[in-house]
Scaffold this motif. Structure first.
Motif, mmCIF file in Angstrom:
data_model
loop_
_atom_site.group_PDB
_atom_site.id
_atom_site.type_symbol
_atom_site.label_atom_id
_atom_site.label_comp_id
_atom_site.label_asym_id
_atom_site.label_seq_id
_atom_site.Cartn_x
_atom_site.Cartn_y
_atom_site.Cartn_z
ATOM 1 N N ASN A 48 0.843 -1.193 0.000
ATOM 2 C CA ASN A 48 0.000 0.000 0.000
ATOM 3 C C ASN A 48 0.876 1.239 0.000
ATOM 4 O O ASN A 48 1.460 1.604 1.028
ATOM 5 C CB ASN A 48 -0.917 -0.012 1.221
ATOM 6 C CG ASN A 48 -1.806 1.217 1.304
ATOM 7 O OD1 ASN A 48 -1.887 2.011 0.356
ATOM 8 N ND2 ASN A 48 -2.481 1.382 2.432
ATOM 9 N N TRP A 49 0.981 1.915 -1.136
ATOM 10 C CA TRP A 49 1.899 3.040 -1.224
ATOM 11 C C TRP A 49 1.522 4.173 -0.280
ATOM 12 O O TRP A 49 2.393 4.938 0.174
ATOM 13 C CB TRP A 49 1.992 3.554 -2.667
ATOM 14 C CG TRP A 49 0.744 4.198 -3.215
ATOM 15 C CD1 TRP A 49 -0.226 3.598 -3.949
ATOM 16 C CD2 TRP A 49 0.355 5.570 -3.080
ATOM 17 N NE1 TRP A 49 -1.204 4.504 -4.291
ATOM 18 C CE2 TRP A 49 -0.878 5.727 -3.769
ATOM 19 C CE3 TRP A 49 0.913 6.682 -2.453
ATOM 20 C CZ2 TRP A 49 -1.549 6.946 -3.835
ATOM 21 C CZ3 TRP A 49 0.253 7.902 -2.518
ATOM 22 C CH2 TRP A 49 -0.963 8.024 -3.201
ATOM 23 N N ARG A 50 0.254 4.286 0.060
ATOM 24 C CA ARG A 50 -0.165 5.360 0.965
ATOM 25 C C ARG A 50 0.400 5.175 2.369
ATOM 26 O O ARG A 50 0.447 6.133 3.145
ATOM 27 C CB ARG A 50 -1.691 5.431 1.014
ATOM 28 C CG ARG A 50 -2.328 5.879 -0.299
ATOM 29 C CD ARG A 50 -3.842 5.857 -0.239
ATOM 30 N NE ARG A 50 -4.456 6.328 -1.476
ATOM 31 C CZ ARG A 50 -4.637 5.562 -2.544
ATOM 32 N NH1 ARG A 50 -4.272 4.287 -2.509
ATOM 33 N NH2 ARG A 50 -5.182 6.067 -3.644
ATOM 34 N N TRP A 52 3.494 4.267 2.945
ATOM 35 C CA TRP A 52 4.932 4.531 2.944
ATOM 36 C C TRP A 52 5.222 5.834 3.693
ATOM 37 O O TRP A 52 4.348 6.707 3.801
ATOM 38 C CB TRP A 52 5.447 4.619 1.512
ATOM 39 C CG TRP A 52 5.681 3.273 0.878
ATOM 40 C CD1 TRP A 52 4.825 2.213 0.855
ATOM 41 C CD2 TRP A 52 6.857 2.858 0.180
ATOM 42 N NE1 TRP A 52 5.381 1.155 0.191
ATOM 43 C CE2 TRP A 52 6.632 1.501 -0.241
ATOM 44 C CE3 TRP A 52 8.058 3.456 -0.131
ATOM 45 C CZ2 TRP A 52 7.578 0.785 -0.951
ATOM 46 C CZ3 TRP A 52 9.000 2.731 -0.854
ATOM 47 C CH2 TRP A 52 8.766 1.417 -1.252
ATOM 48 N N LEU A 57 7.634 9.681 0.104
ATOM 49 C CA LEU A 57 6.632 10.035 -0.905
ATOM 50 C C LEU A 57 6.787 11.470 -1.395
ATOM 51 O O LEU A 57 6.269 11.816 -2.459
ATOM 52 C CB LEU A 57 5.227 9.852 -0.333
ATOM 53 C CG LEU A 57 4.809 8.423 0.035
ATOM 54 C CD1 LEU A 57 3.430 8.443 0.701
ATOM 55 C CD2 LEU A 57 4.790 7.516 -1.188
ATOM 56 N N CYS A 87 13.480 6.352 -5.143
ATOM 57 C CA CYS A 87 12.895 6.787 -3.867
ATOM 58 C C CYS A 87 13.595 8.013 -3.293
ATOM 59 O O CYS A 87 13.102 8.606 -2.313
ATOM 60 C CB CYS A 87 12.960 5.667 -2.834
ATOM 61 S SG CYS A 87 12.021 4.187 -3.251
ATOM 62 N N TRP A 180 6.304 8.719 -7.368
ATOM 63 C CA TRP A 180 5.863 7.403 -7.818
ATOM 64 C C TRP A 180 7.106 6.599 -8.181
ATOM 65 O O TRP A 180 7.649 6.709 -9.275
ATOM 66 C CB TRP A 180 4.924 7.531 -9.013
ATOM 67 C CG TRP A 180 4.174 6.268 -9.308
ATOM 68 C CD1 TRP A 180 4.366 5.416 -10.354
ATOM 69 C CD2 TRP A 180 3.115 5.694 -8.539
ATOM 70 N NE1 TRP A 180 3.498 4.347 -10.288
ATOM 71 C CE2 TRP A 180 2.719 4.497 -9.177
ATOM 72 C CE3 TRP A 180 2.467 6.067 -7.360
ATOM 73 C CZ2 TRP A 180 1.702 3.679 -8.684
ATOM 74 C CZ3 TRP A 180 1.458 5.259 -6.871
ATOM 75 C CH2 TRP A 180 1.074 4.086 -7.521
ATOM 76 N N ASN A 181 7.575 5.783 -7.229
ATOM 77 C CA ASN A 181 8.856 5.124 -7.425
ATOM 78 C C ASN A 181 8.718 3.796 -8.175
ATOM 79 O O ASN A 181 7.619 3.335 -8.467
ATOM 80 C CB ASN A 181 9.575 4.949 -6.082
ATOM 81 C CG ASN A 181 8.849 4.005 -5.137
ATOM 82 O OD1 ASN A 181 8.486 2.891 -5.497
ATOM 83 N ND2 ASN A 181 8.644 4.449 -3.898
ATOM 84 N N PHE A 184 6.496 1.007 -6.708
ATOM 85 C CA PHE A 184 5.065 1.173 -6.972
ATOM 86 C C PHE A 184 4.754 0.791 -8.415
ATOM 87 O O PHE A 184 3.817 0.035 -8.702
ATOM 88 C CB PHE A 184 4.631 2.617 -6.748
ATOM 89 C CG PHE A 184 4.882 3.161 -5.365
ATOM 90 C CD1 PHE A 184 5.061 2.316 -4.281
ATOM 91 C CD2 PHE A 184 4.936 4.523 -5.138
ATOM 92 C CE1 PHE A 184 5.291 2.814 -3.006
ATOM 93 C CE2 PHE A 184 5.153 5.038 -3.879
ATOM 94 C CZ PHE A 184 5.333 4.186 -2.803
ATOM 95 N N GLU A 188 3.576 -3.290 -7.978
ATOM 96 C CA GLU A 188 2.198 -3.196 -7.488
ATOM 97 C C GLU A 188 1.388 -4.426 -7.919
ATOM 98 O O GLU A 188 0.718 -5.070 -7.090
ATOM 99 C CB GLU A 188 1.553 -1.914 -8.002
ATOM 100 C CG GLU A 188 0.167 -1.670 -7.453
ATOM 101 C CD GLU A 188 -0.405 -0.332 -7.936
ATOM 102 O OE1 GLU A 188 -0.871 0.444 -7.097
ATOM 103 O OE2 GLU A 188 -0.362 -0.080 -9.173
#
Length: 497
Positions: A48-50, A52, A57, A87, A180-181, A184, A188
Motif C-alpha cells: 500500500n503506497w499510501r 509509505w 513520498l 525513492c 511514484w517510485n 510502486f 504493485e
C-alpha cells in the motif's frame, strides 16, 4: 557454510531491489512457471503506497533517510530501500543523444542502438506513469528560465526523447507532490504472484563460485547467514553495489583481490574501474525581494519545486548534433542547509554530461558492512577536456543569468565568478548530478577491461549477469533513471528468450 540455513532454491535470484531490480522482478515473474526471488538490503514499506513514509513520498525534496551512508560525501549517496534511487532522486526523466547509443552498440551489439531501444524507452515511460510538468508547478523563476533559454537562441525540445540540443522540461515520476517510485510502478501488480518472493532487510554477502558458475549466494538476515540457490543470478546492486559484490565474490582484478584476502575466481581487471559520474558547478545568484515573495506564495500553496526545466547545451568540444552539458536554473529551498522563512536560494548549475575522466571503486574490506573506497576522479583527464567543457558551461550560465528574463529576478553574487577561478579552485567547487555508471562495463570478449557482454552476462561465469547502470561503458547525456529503466526492460526480454 557453518551456521547457514538450508539453501532456498529459485529459477532466478535478483540481488538488489533498486530501479533495475524492480523491473526485472516484475517482467521475469510474468511467466508463472519461473520462480523469482528479489533481494533488497533496505526496507520494503509494503504494497500500500499510501502507508509509505511521508518523507519517501515527498517529490518536492531529496530524502536521505534510506541510504547506505548518512552524512557522507555527496558523490557516495546511494539508496537502501525497495525502489532504490527512484525513492530518493529528483524524479526527473530525460534521454540521451544518438552518440550514446553508438558507443553502446560498439560495446554490446545492435540491441543497444537508438532504434532498438526505443520500444523499451516507451514501455518504461508508460509503466512509470511519467508525466509532463503541470502548469501549476512552474514557479516565476522556472517560467523566466524558459523564456531566457529562448532569448539565448535555444529551441524547445522533448528532453525525454531522442533529439538535439535545446531547452525543455523533464518527464516526472511524480504527481501532486507524490513520488511514484519503481517499487510502486513495477511491483504493485507483481506482489500477488505466488512465483515472486521479495526479501527485504537482506544484505547480499557474496556469491559462491566453483567451476566457472555460481553455486549459491550467501545473504545476511539479522546477522545470520542464509544461502539462496538459483539457476540464474542477477546482480542489480547499482554502480557501487554490483562491483563490490563481484569483488567480495572473487571476481575482479586479481592483485586487488589478493590484497583483500579474497581467493580470485575470475580475473576481471575492469571490475570497479571506469567509474563515470557527471560533475557540475552551481553558480549562486541573489534573488530579488519580489522573487522571494513569489516563491513563498508557491510554497504556501504546496507547489514550490526548485527546478522544472533544463537546457541541453553543446560546448565547442561536443560532436555534431549532440550535447555535453545540462544547464539547470533553480530557485527554492537550498539543497544543503537552510535559510530563514521567506528567503530562498537561486542559481544556475552547469553539469558535464559526457566526461572523459574515469574514477574507480575498490574495497577496503571483504566485509559487506564496510563501505567501499570510491574515487570519482572528477576533471582529472590529462587532456583537460572536462574542465574545458565545464568552463564552456559556465559561459552559458553567465549569459543566461544576464538575460532580460532572469536579470529582473536575481543578480550575480558579489565577488563570485567561477568562470575566473583557477583550475584547482574550480575542482573544489564541484558538485555532482548523482548519475554514476560504468564499474561493470560491457564490452567485447577481447576487451581486457570488459566485465559483461551485451546481454549483461559476466565474462567467465556461466550463470551470472549484471543488470543496472554499472554495465554502461559510457554515461548517457541524460539523467540516468529513464535509460536504466529501458536497459532493464530490454535485458529482461533477453532473459525470457
Amino acid at each position: 557454510m557453518s551456521g547457514a540455513s538450508a539453501p532456498s532454491a529459485h529459477n532466478v535470484v535478483i540481488l538488489g531491489g533498486g530501479v533495475a531490480g524492480c523491473v526485472l522482478a516484475a517482467r521475469l515473474s510474468e511467466d508463472s512457471g519461473r520462480s523469482v526471488c528479489l533481494v533488497e538490503a533496505g526496507p520494503d514499506y509494503g504494497a500500500n503506497w499510501r502507508a509509505w513514509p511521508a518523507r519517501t513520498l515527498n517529490a518536492r525534496a531529496l530524502p536521505r533517510d534510506d541510504v547506505w551512508e548518512r552524512h557522507s560525501a555527496v558523490h557516495r549517496i546511494r539508496a537502501r530501500v525497495l525502489g532504490g534511487s527512484s525513492c530518493i532522486n529528483g524524479c526527473w526523466n530525460t534521454w540521451g543523444c544518438e552518440g550514446d547509443h553508438a558507443e553502446w552498440v560498439h560495446a554490446g551489439g545492435a540491441r543497444w542502438s537508438q532504434s532498438a531501444m526505443e520500444p523499451y524507452r516507451l514501455r518504461a515511460v508508460e509503466q512509470m506513469r511519467l508525466r509532463a510538468v503541470p502548469e501549476c508547478e512552474y514557479s516565476p523563476w522556472s517560467r523566466a528560465a524558459l523564456q531566457a533559454a529562448a532569448e539565448l537562441g535555444y529551441e524547445e525540445v522533448d528532453t525525454a526523447a531522442p533529439g538535439r540540443p535545446g531547452y525543455g522540461a523533464p518527464l516526472l515520476n511524480a504527481s501532486d507532490g507524490v513520488r511514484w517510485n519503481a517499487a510502486f510502478a513495477y511491483l504493485e501488480a507483481a506482489r500477488s504472484r505466488p512465483n515472486l518472493t521479495i526479501l527485504s532487510g537482506t544484505t547480499v554477502d557474496r556469491l559462491n563460485i566453483r567451476g566457472g558458475s555460481v553455486r549459491a549466494v550467501d545473504v545476511l538476515v539479522d546477522g545470520r547467514v542464509q544461502s539462496l540457490v538459483a539457476d540464474t543470478y542477477v546482480a542489480a546492486c547499482g554502480t557501487f553495489g554490483s562491483p563490490a559484490l563481484l569483488l567480495r565474490s572473487g571476481i575482479g582484478p586479481a592483485d586487488h583481490l589478493h590484497e583483500l584476502g579474497v581467493r580470485p575466481a575470475v580475473d576481471l581487471p575492469g571490475v570497479g574501474a571506469n567509474l563515470i559520474d557527471q560533475p557540475g558547478v552551481f553558480v549562486p545568484l541573489v534573488p530579488t525581494a519580489e522573487l522571494n515573495t513569489a516563491l513563498a506564495a508557491k510554497e504556501e500553496a504546496g507547489e514550490l519545486y526548485v527546478s522544472r526545466m533544463l537546457i541541453r547545451a553543446a560546448s565547442g568540444l561536443s560532436s555534431g548534433g549532440s550535447w555535453d552539458l545540462h544547464i539547470l536554473p533553480s530557485a527554492g529551498d537550498p539543497l544543503f542547509g537552510s535559510l530563514p522563512p521567506g528567503q530562498y536560494e537561486a542559481g544556475i548549475s552547469a553539469f558535464l554530461m559526457k566526461p572523459v575522466s574515469r574514477g574507480s571503486l575498490r574495497l577496503r574490506s571483504a566485509d559487506p558492512a564496510v563501505p567501499p573506497e570510491i574515487d570519482p576522479a572528477f576533471l582529472t583527464d590529462r587532456g583537460g577536456h572536462d574542465i574545458a567543457v565545464i568552463r564552456s558551461g559556465l559561459d552559458i550560465v553567465e549569459r543566461l543569468a544576464a538575460s532580460a528574463s532572469l536579470q529582473s529576478l536575481a543578480s550575480p553574487s558579489p565577488g563570485f565568478s567561477p568562470r575566473d577561478l583557477p583550475d584547482q579552485e574550480l575542482r573544489s567547487s564541484l558538485g555532482t548530478y548523482w548519475h554514476p555508471v560504468g564499474t561493470c562495463a560491457m564490452g567485447l570478449p577481447d576487451d581486457p577491461h570488459a566485465v559483461v557482454d551485451g546481454d549483461g552476462r559476466v565474462h567467465g561465469v556461466s550463470n551470472l549477469r549484471v543488470v543496472d547502470a554499472s554495465i554502461l561503458p559510457t554515461v548517457p547525456a541524460a539523467n540516468t533513471q529513464l535509460p536504466v529503466l529501458a536497459v532493464a526492460e530490454m535485458l529482461a526480454d533477453t532473459m525470457r528468450e
